[in-house]
Design a protein around this motif. Structure first.
Motif, PDB file in Angstrom:
ATOM      1  N   PRO A  86      24.420  45.058   8.857  1.00  0.00           N
ATOM      2  CA  PRO A  86      24.206  44.684   7.450  1.00  0.00           C
ATOM      3  C   PRO A  86      25.181  43.642   6.934  1.00  0.00           C
ATOM      4  CG  PRO A  86      23.957  47.045   7.720  1.00  0.00           C
ATOM      5  CD  PRO A  86      24.483  46.518   9.023  1.00  0.00           C
ATOM      6  N   ILE A  87      26.423  43.654   7.466  1.00  0.00           N
ATOM      7  CA  ILE A  87      27.405  42.659   7.034  1.00  0.00           C
ATOM      8  C   ILE A  87      26.915  41.260   7.377  1.00  0.00           C
ATOM      9  CG2 ILE A  87      29.781  41.848   7.300  1.00  0.00           C
ATOM     10  CD1 ILE A  87      30.571  44.715   8.000  1.00  0.00           C
ATOM     11  N   GLY A  88      26.347  41.117   8.574  1.00  0.00           N
ATOM     12  CA  GLY A  88      25.807  39.820   8.992  1.00  0.00           C
ATOM     13  C   GLY A  88      24.660  39.376   8.117  1.00  0.00           C
ATOM     14  N   PHE A  89      23.805  40.318   7.733  1.00  0.00           N
ATOM     15  CA  PHE A  89      22.675  39.979   6.876  1.00  0.00           C
ATOM     16  C   PHE A  89      23.141  39.493   5.507  1.00  0.00           C
ATOM     17  CE2 PHE A  89      20.139  41.876  10.072  1.00  0.00           C
ATOM     18  CZ  PHE A  89      18.814  41.516   9.827  1.00  0.00           C
ATOM     19  N   ILE A  92      24.427  35.964   5.869  1.00  0.00           N
ATOM     20  CA  ILE A  92      23.329  35.002   6.026  1.00  0.00           C
ATOM     21  C   ILE A  92      22.674  34.718   4.688  1.00  0.00           C
ATOM     22  CG2 ILE A  92      21.034  34.667   7.021  1.00  0.00           C
ATOM     23  CD1 ILE A  92      21.990  36.261   9.449  1.00  0.00           C
ATOM     24  N   MET A  93      22.419  35.773   3.922  1.00  0.00           N
ATOM     25  CA  MET A  93      21.768  35.597   2.621  1.00  0.00           C
ATOM     26  C   MET A  93      22.683  34.876   1.629  1.00  0.00           C
ATOM     27  SD  MET A  93      19.677  39.194   2.137  1.00  0.00           S
ATOM     28  CE  MET A  93      18.809  38.583   0.679  1.00  0.00           C
ATOM     29  N   SER A  94      23.987  35.149   1.714  1.00  0.00           N
ATOM     30  CA  SER A  94      24.929  34.528   0.778  1.00  0.00           C
ATOM     31  C   SER A  94      25.114  33.047   1.057  1.00  0.00           C
ATOM     32  CB  SER A  94      26.285  35.240   0.846  1.00  0.00           C
ATOM     33  OG  SER A  94      26.158  36.595   0.480  1.00  0.00           O
ATOM     34  N   PHE A  95      25.325  32.692   2.330  1.00  0.00           N
ATOM     35  CA  PHE A  95      25.571  31.295   2.676  1.00  0.00           C
ATOM     36  C   PHE A  95      24.276  30.483   2.769  1.00  0.00           C
ATOM     37  CE2 PHE A  95      29.439  33.341   4.454  1.00  0.00           C
ATOM     38  CZ  PHE A  95      30.380  32.638   3.716  1.00  0.00           C
ATOM     39  N   GLY A 221      11.790  27.947 -12.204  1.00  0.00           N
ATOM     40  CA  GLY A 221      10.385  27.913 -11.866  1.00  0.00           C
ATOM     41  C   GLY A 221      10.014  29.251 -11.255  1.00  0.00           C
ATOM     42  N   ALA A 222       8.740  29.447 -10.971  1.00  0.00           N
ATOM     43  CA  ALA A 222       8.295  30.724 -10.420  1.00  0.00           C
ATOM     44  C   ALA A 222       8.982  31.020  -9.090  1.00  0.00           C
ATOM     45  CB  ALA A 222       6.781  30.718 -10.256  1.00  0.00           C
ATOM     46  N   ASP A 223       9.116  30.001  -8.239  1.00  0.00           N
ATOM     47  CA  ASP A 223       9.704  30.215  -6.921  1.00  0.00           C
ATOM     48  C   ASP A 223      11.198  30.515  -7.033  1.00  0.00           C
ATOM     49  OD1 ASP A 223       9.295  30.077  -3.931  1.00  0.00           O
ATOM     50  OD2 ASP A 223      10.871  28.573  -4.148  1.00  0.00           O
ATOM     51  N   VAL A 224      11.900  29.789  -7.897  1.00  0.00           N
ATOM     52  CA  VAL A 224      13.339  30.003  -8.075  1.00  0.00           C
ATOM     53  C   VAL A 224      13.600  31.398  -8.636  1.00  0.00           C
ATOM     54  CG1 VAL A 224      15.396  29.260  -9.331  1.00  0.00           C
ATOM     55  CG2 VAL A 224      13.842  27.560  -8.362  1.00  0.00           C
ATOM     56  N   ALA A 225      12.799  31.788  -9.625  1.00  0.00           N
ATOM     57  CA  ALA A 225      12.968  33.111 -10.222  1.00  0.00           C
ATOM     58  C   ALA A 225      12.714  34.211  -9.204  1.00  0.00           C
ATOM     59  CB  ALA A 225      12.031  33.270 -11.415  1.00  0.00           C
ATOM     60  N   SER A 226      11.717  34.028  -8.347  1.00  0.00           N
ATOM     61  CA  SER A 226      11.397  35.038  -7.336  1.00  0.00           C
ATOM     62  C   SER A 226      12.544  35.209  -6.354  1.00  0.00           C
ATOM     63  CB  SER A 226      10.120  34.643  -6.577  1.00  0.00           C
ATOM     64  OG  SER A 226       9.007  34.645  -7.436  1.00  0.00           O
ATOM     65  N   LYS A 227      13.105  34.086  -5.879  1.00  0.00           N
ATOM     66  CA  LYS A 227      14.206  34.167  -4.924  1.00  0.00           C
ATOM     67  C   LYS A 227      15.471  34.679  -5.591  1.00  0.00           C
ATOM     68  CE  LYS A 227      15.977  30.380  -3.067  1.00  0.00           C
ATOM     69  NZ  LYS A 227      16.196  29.232  -2.144  1.00  0.00           N
ATOM     70  N   ARG A 228      15.748  34.217  -6.781  1.00  0.00           N
ATOM     71  CA  ARG A 228      16.970  34.637  -7.471  1.00  0.00           C
ATOM     72  C   ARG A 228      16.935  36.135  -7.778  1.00  0.00           C
ATOM     73  NH1 ARG A 228      20.671  31.362 -10.372  1.00  0.00           N
ATOM     74  NH2 ARG A 228      22.042  32.602 -11.704  1.00  0.00           N
ATOM     75  N   SER A 229      15.761  36.657  -8.095  1.00  0.00           N
ATOM     76  CA  SER A 229      15.653  38.081  -8.411  1.00  0.00           C
ATOM     77  C   SER A 229      16.009  38.941  -7.195  1.00  0.00           C
ATOM     78  CB  SER A 229      14.239  38.424  -8.896  1.00  0.00           C
ATOM     79  OG  SER A 229      13.282  38.230  -7.872  1.00  0.00           O
ATOM     80  N   VAL A 230      15.721  38.448  -5.992  1.00  0.00           N
ATOM     81  CA  VAL A 230      16.067  39.176  -4.766  1.00  0.00           C
ATOM     82  C   VAL A 230      17.587  39.245  -4.610  1.00  0.00           C
ATOM     83  CG1 VAL A 230      15.908  39.185  -2.245  1.00  0.00           C
ATOM     84  CG2 VAL A 230      13.923  38.552  -3.618  1.00  0.00           C
ATOM     85  N   TYR A 231      18.267  38.142  -4.848  1.00  0.00           N
ATOM     86  CA  TYR A 231      19.730  38.112  -4.720  1.00  0.00           C
ATOM     87  C   TYR A 231      20.391  38.982  -5.787  1.00  0.00           C
ATOM     88  CZ  TYR A 231      19.647  34.457  -1.192  1.00  0.00           C
ATOM     89  OH  TYR A 231      19.455  33.761  -0.019  1.00  0.00           O
TER      90      TYR A 231
END
Length: 256
Positions: A86-89, A92-95, A221-231
């Motif tokens: 999980p640390i690696g994941f 990856i998501m952060s960088f 935008g819709a795509d930015v909001a979707s990705k940002r909500s995951v983070y």
């Protein structure tokens, strides 16, 4: 007597409409974040239960006969992999926040939550199921209360953010040190401080997410909001899991 339309009323109506749109967008965005977080926690729980309550446990924690003749479960290679993967994941998501597509970010989030479920399987070997469930509900109640506070309070919690993050770093250092000292007093202090820090982070993270949307949400935008909500969901998810683990050290009843 005014001649022609009163432009001040138009401006006032326009501002009110804009505020209404922002509030509606904020509520929808926060609901999306919480849905992601709750779904991730559900997946983690399902994976952890599926492993701990089936023969899969033998793959992760095989039975081993000790030198004294006792038969116990010890972590195997796969268990160690799930502990550190999980640390690696997260890295990856952060960088890769600006390089990953929305679909990739979502896929990594689901994979991360599943791995966390596998890595948390050992709590069912240490604590009773009843105490784990009770701790989960206490964690959920505490997190919900602090999240509501962070969303509604007028106080600026940003000034506590740096202090809380420094506290997390200090906790990590103390936990590493205690791996060698095996001090019960230090472990108690780590657990108590951990509960306080992650309780505070629940409120701080919520306010930060809200503030970021209020400041930049109109650009999403819709795509930015979707990705940002995951983070943003990942941040809340990690806060919840850490709060749960520290509370479990107080509330968990160990198996005999």
């Amino acid at each position: 007597m005014a001649i022609g339309p009163d432009m001040r009323s138009y401006r006032g109506a326009s501002a009110a409409a804009g505020a209404g749109v922002l509030d509606e967008g904020l509520r929808a965005y926060m609901l999306r974040v919480y849905n992601w977080m709750a779904s991730g926690l559900f997946l983690t729980a399902i994976v952890s239960l599926a492993i701990s309550q089936t023969s899969l446990i033998d793959i992760f924690y095989p039975l081993v006969t000790t030198a004294s003749g006792a038969v116990v479960r010890q972590p195997g290679i796969l268990a160690y992999v799930t502990m550190f993967a999980p640390i690696g994941f997260v890295m990856i998501m952060s960088f890769g926040v600006n390089k990953l597509s929305t679909t990739q970010a979502q896929g990594l989030f689901w994979a991360f939550c599943a791995l966390m479920g596998a890595s948390l399987t050992n709590i069912f070997l240490i604590y009773t199921g009843t105490s784990i469930l009770a701790t989960f509900f206490v964690t959920a109640g505490t997190f919900a209360a602090m999240s509501v506070y962070g969303y509604t309070t007028k106080a600026n919690l940003a000034k506590f953010g740096s202090f809380l993050i420094m506290g997390v770093i200090g906790l990590l250092i103390a936990m590493v040190v205690n791996m060698f000292l095996h001090s019960s007093a230090l472990q108690f202090a780590i657990s108590a401080i951990g509960v306080l820090i992650f309780t505070g982070l629940a409120a701080y993270d919520t306010q930060r997410i809200k503030a970021d949307y209020v400041q930049y949400g109109y650009r999403f935008g819709a795509d930015v909001a979707s990705k940002r909500s995951v983070y943003d969901a990942l941040q809340l998810y990690l806060t919840f899991i850490n709060l749960f683990m520290f509370l479990l050290q107080f509330m968990g009843n160990r198996r005999s």
